[in-house]
Design a protein around this motif. Structure first.
Motif, mmCIF file in Angstrom:
data_model
loop_
_atom_site.group_PDB
_atom_site.id
_atom_site.type_symbol
_atom_site.label_atom_id
_atom_site.label_comp_id
_atom_site.label_asym_id
_atom_site.label_seq_id
_atom_site.Cartn_x
_atom_site.Cartn_y
_atom_site.Cartn_z
ATOM 1 N N MET A 267 0.840 -1.187 0.000
ATOM 2 C CA MET A 267 0.000 0.000 0.000
ATOM 3 C C MET A 267 0.880 1.243 0.000
ATOM 4 N N VAL A 268 0.587 2.171 -0.915
ATOM 5 C CA VAL A 268 1.332 3.421 -0.962
ATOM 6 C C VAL A 268 0.346 4.578 -0.999
ATOM 7 N N THR A 269 0.783 5.707 -0.527
ATOM 8 C CA THR A 269 0.029 6.942 -0.683
ATOM 9 C C THR A 269 0.687 7.749 -1.793
ATOM 10 N N LEU A 270 -0.027 8.728 -2.285
ATOM 11 C CA LEU A 270 0.486 9.519 -3.401
ATOM 12 C C LEU A 270 1.636 10.400 -2.946
ATOM 13 N N ALA A 271 2.726 10.355 -3.673
ATOM 14 C CA ALA A 271 3.882 11.164 -3.317
ATOM 15 C C ALA A 271 3.569 12.644 -3.486
ATOM 16 N N ALA A 272 4.192 13.448 -2.666
ATOM 17 C CA ALA A 272 3.991 14.891 -2.722
ATOM 18 C C ALA A 272 4.357 15.428 -4.104
ATOM 19 N N GLY A 273 3.507 16.287 -4.631
ATOM 20 C CA GLY A 273 3.784 16.927 -5.896
ATOM 21 C C GLY A 273 3.321 16.169 -7.119
ATOM 22 N N VAL A 274 2.834 14.926 -6.944
ATOM 23 C CA VAL A 274 2.359 14.142 -8.081
ATOM 24 C C VAL A 274 0.935 14.576 -8.434
ATOM 25 N N ASN A 275 0.706 14.858 -9.695
ATOM 26 C CA ASN A 275 -0.605 15.283 -10.162
ATOM 27 C C ASN A 275 -1.480 14.050 -10.386
ATOM 28 N N VAL A 276 -2.664 14.030 -9.778
ATOM 29 C CA VAL A 276 -3.556 12.880 -9.895
ATOM 30 C C VAL A 276 -3.915 12.612 -11.359
ATOM 31 N N SER A 277 -4.085 13.674 -12.145
ATOM 32 C CA SER A 277 -4.481 13.507 -13.542
ATOM 33 C C SER A 277 -3.431 12.792 -14.377
ATOM 34 N N SER A 278 -2.213 12.659 -13.852
ATOM 35 C CA SER A 278 -1.148 11.973 -14.586
ATOM 36 C C SER A 278 -1.114 10.484 -14.300
ATOM 37 N N LEU A 279 -1.936 10.010 -13.364
ATOM 38 C CA LEU A 279 -1.918 8.602 -12.986
ATOM 39 C C LEU A 279 -2.593 7.731 -14.039
ATOM 40 N N GLU A 280 -2.129 6.494 -14.140
ATOM 41 C CA GLU A 280 -2.733 5.527 -15.065
ATOM 42 C C GLU A 280 -4.217 5.368 -14.748
ATOM 43 N N GLY A 281 -5.071 5.520 -15.770
ATOM 44 C CA GLY A 281 -6.508 5.362 -15.592
ATOM 45 C C GLY A 281 -7.241 6.630 -15.206
ATOM 46 N N TYR B 3 -10.585 9.593 -8.427
ATOM 47 C CA TYR B 3 -9.687 8.837 -9.294
ATOM 48 C C TYR B 3 -9.987 7.339 -9.238
ATOM 49 N N HIS B 4 -10.297 6.807 -8.058
ATOM 50 C CA HIS B 4 -10.624 5.377 -7.939
ATOM 51 C C HIS B 4 -11.818 5.013 -8.817
ATOM 52 N N TRP B 5 -12.821 5.879 -8.867
ATOM 53 C CA TRP B 5 -13.991 5.617 -9.719
ATOM 54 C C TRP B 5 -13.639 5.766 -11.194
ATOM 55 N N GLN B 6 -12.831 6.758 -11.516
ATOM 56 C CA GLN B 6 -12.462 6.996 -12.916
ATOM 57 C C GLN B 6 -11.749 5.781 -13.509
ATOM 58 N N ARG B 7 -10.743 5.289 -12.819
ATOM 59 C CA ARG B 7 -9.966 4.194 -13.399
ATOM 60 C C ARG B 7 -10.749 2.886 -13.404
ATOM 61 N N MET B 8 -11.678 2.709 -12.454
ATOM 62 C CA MET B 8 -12.455 1.463 -12.417
ATOM 63 C C MET B 8 -13.517 1.437 -13.509
ATOM 64 N N PHE B 9 -14.318 2.478 -13.600
ATOM 65 C CA PHE B 9 -15.487 2.418 -14.470
ATOM 66 C C PHE B 9 -15.226 2.872 -15.904
ATOM 67 N N THR B 10 -13.971 3.167 -16.217
ATOM 68 C CA THR B 10 -13.596 3.324 -17.624
ATOM 69 C C THR B 10 -12.887 2.094 -18.158
ATOM 70 N N LEU B 11 -12.719 1.058 -17.330
ATOM 71 C CA LEU B 11 -12.187 -0.199 -17.836
ATOM 72 C C LEU B 11 -13.103 -0.719 -18.938
ATOM 73 N N PRO B 12 -12.572 -1.088 -20.094
ATOM 74 C CA PRO B 12 -13.426 -1.462 -21.229
ATOM 75 C C PRO B 12 -14.424 -2.569 -20.932
ATOM 76 N N ALA B 13 -14.048 -3.583 -20.156
ATOM 77 C CA ALA B 13 -14.973 -4.683 -19.880
ATOM 78 C C ALA B 13 -16.195 -4.196 -19.104
ATOM 79 N N ILE B 14 -15.984 -3.269 -18.169
ATOM 80 C CA ILE B 14 -17.102 -2.736 -17.399
ATOM 81 C C ILE B 14 -17.924 -1.777 -18.248
ATOM 82 N N ALA B 15 -17.260 -0.875 -18.966
ATOM 83 C CA ALA B 15 -17.972 0.110 -19.789
ATOM 84 C C ALA B 15 -18.821 -0.571 -20.848
#
Length: 414
Positions: free
Chosen positions: A1-15, A163-175
């Motif tokens: 388990m990791v938390t987001l590092a300081a200065g990292v933009n959420v919009s740059s994360l995978e998904g 972000y958790h909802w964005q990356r989950m519900f844009t997965l092609p199998a779910i969409a």
């Protein structure tokens, strides 16, 4: 388990799916989803509506008074607020429920506990195409749609929760699944803040995100009704009660007794009254957490635990005294599949199991006093309601992630 590092933009994360100001328009047309161009069918159009920057640039559109047992085609258009150019067009379809006196066969599926890091295919979860293969009328997502507290990065802010909802519900199998199968969503602890949470709990590892902020994100990300508990009717054969297990609960560590509750007095009164008023052939209570179990001895947040035994005993006894064999319970939360029967009250409960095999585990073991079926594995539950020579029938099937039936029970009503 990791938390987001300081200065990292959420919009740059995978998904991540960063939003933008714009407008959407929803068109609803009666017609069959294939082989029908919709000409001459009634059309309803929302008009162009702005996305809401305070709600993750989402927009929910409500259409009332739809015709029963009717296929609707949905078109969603999006356009930029900068130049007004159309940037996306999405289509979907769904069929509305039959009238309460209509005898039409119904099929639905139920699932829970989808953990992004334990998906079993790169584009999502195998259960989605497996559920779609059965052509269900609708599906139930019974809580733990995402995991804020023990999925990396841990959601410690509203932005990360979204972000958790964005990356989950844009997965092609779910969409892809959601373009043809409508759903009902319930929430549980991991959708809100952290494990076993309740209102006013200290956020601990999830700080500074709060329970109230997590609740607001759930409401913006799902088609949540005004009241978090509700009942839905699907023809003469089926009525569902979708209960809320987090918003009204007492602290889990509060001493047990008459004042300790999961559902709250108002919801419990509504549930009793509406169950007694129903003339559906089959009545199903859908709960994010178990009522029968059995559960692990170290758990303390559901009606199958000693921590809520006073309300759990009262609930089960009321069901026995006021309802017949047409009533049963379907639950999420547990990471194993089971069919249990409560030894004292005879209440039947079906746990749907987690969304993937990798997320299965944690069971206290098979208990012959309770279990008619017990399996540690991922999958889902499918339910069919129909009639056999005028007698109502329900068939419940536990399935693995590929859709293979691993357990089946059939019941006939009177």
């Amino acid at each position: 388990m990791v938390t987001l590092a300081a200065g990292v933009n959420v919009s740059s994360l995978e998904g991540a799916v960063p939003g933008a100001d714009g407008e959407v328009r929803v068109t609803l047309r009666e017609g069959e989803p294939a082989g029908d161009n919709g000409d001459g069918h009634p059309v309803r159009v929302s008009g162009w509506l702005p996305t809401d920057s305070d709600r993750d640039f989402t927009r929910q559109v409500v259409f009332d008074e739809l015709r029963p047992d009717t296929v609707y085609l949905v078109t969603v258009e999006a356009r930029s607020a900068v130049d007004g150019a159309t940037s996306a067009i999405e289509t979907a379809s769904f069929r509305t429920a039959p009238t309460p006196d209509q005898r039409r066969p119904i099929r639905f599926t139920a699932m829970t506990c989808q953990y992004y890091g334990r998906r079993d295919r790169p584009d999502g979860f195998q259960i989605y195409p497996s559920m779609a293969a059965g052509r269900p009328d609708f599906y139930l997502s019974i809580g733990d749609n995402v995991y804020y507290d023990n999925e990396s990065p841990r959601a410690t802010s509203v932005e990360l929760a979204r972000y958790h909802w964005q990356r989950m519900f844009t997965l092609p199998a779910i969409a892809s699944f959601l373009r043809s199968v409508p759903g009902y969503w319930l929430k549980d602890d991991h959708d809100l803040l952290l494990n076993d949470s309740w209102p006013e709990i200290q956020p601990g590892i999830s700080a500074p995100l709060t329970f109230e902020e997590g609740l607001a994100v759930f409401v913006e990300q799902t088609p949540a009704p005004e009241l978090p508990y509700r009942t839905v009717r699907w023809g003469k054969g089926l009525q569902l009660w979708l209960v809320e297990g987090r918003d009204f609960r007492s602290p889990n560590d509060m001493p047990d007794g008459p004042g300790k509750t999961i559902w709250g007095a108002e919801q419990w009164r509504w549930l009793r009254d509406s169950l007694l008023a129903s003339d559906a052939d089959w009545k199903i209570l859908v709960s994010p957490t178990p009522i029968v179990g059995p559960d692990r001895s170290n758990k303390a947040d559901n009606h199958a635990n000693a921590a809520f035994s006073h309300e759990g005993d009262a609930v089960r006894e009321w069901f026995r005294g006021n309802l017949d064999d047409s009533f049963l319970v379907i639950v999420g939360d547990r990471h194993w599949q089971y069919h249990s029967v409560h030894p004292e009250t005879g209440l039947h409960e079906f746990s749907v199991g987690p969304a993937s095999d990798a997320h299965a585990g944690g069971t206290p073991g098979e208990d012959p006093e309770y279990h008619r079926f017990h399996r540690v594995g991922g999958g889902f539950l499918s339910v069919d309601v129909d009639w056999v020579v005028e007698r109502p029938r329900i068939v419940l099937r536990h399935r693995d992630v590929s859709g293979r039936v691993v357990y089946e029970v059939e019941r006939l009503g009177s």
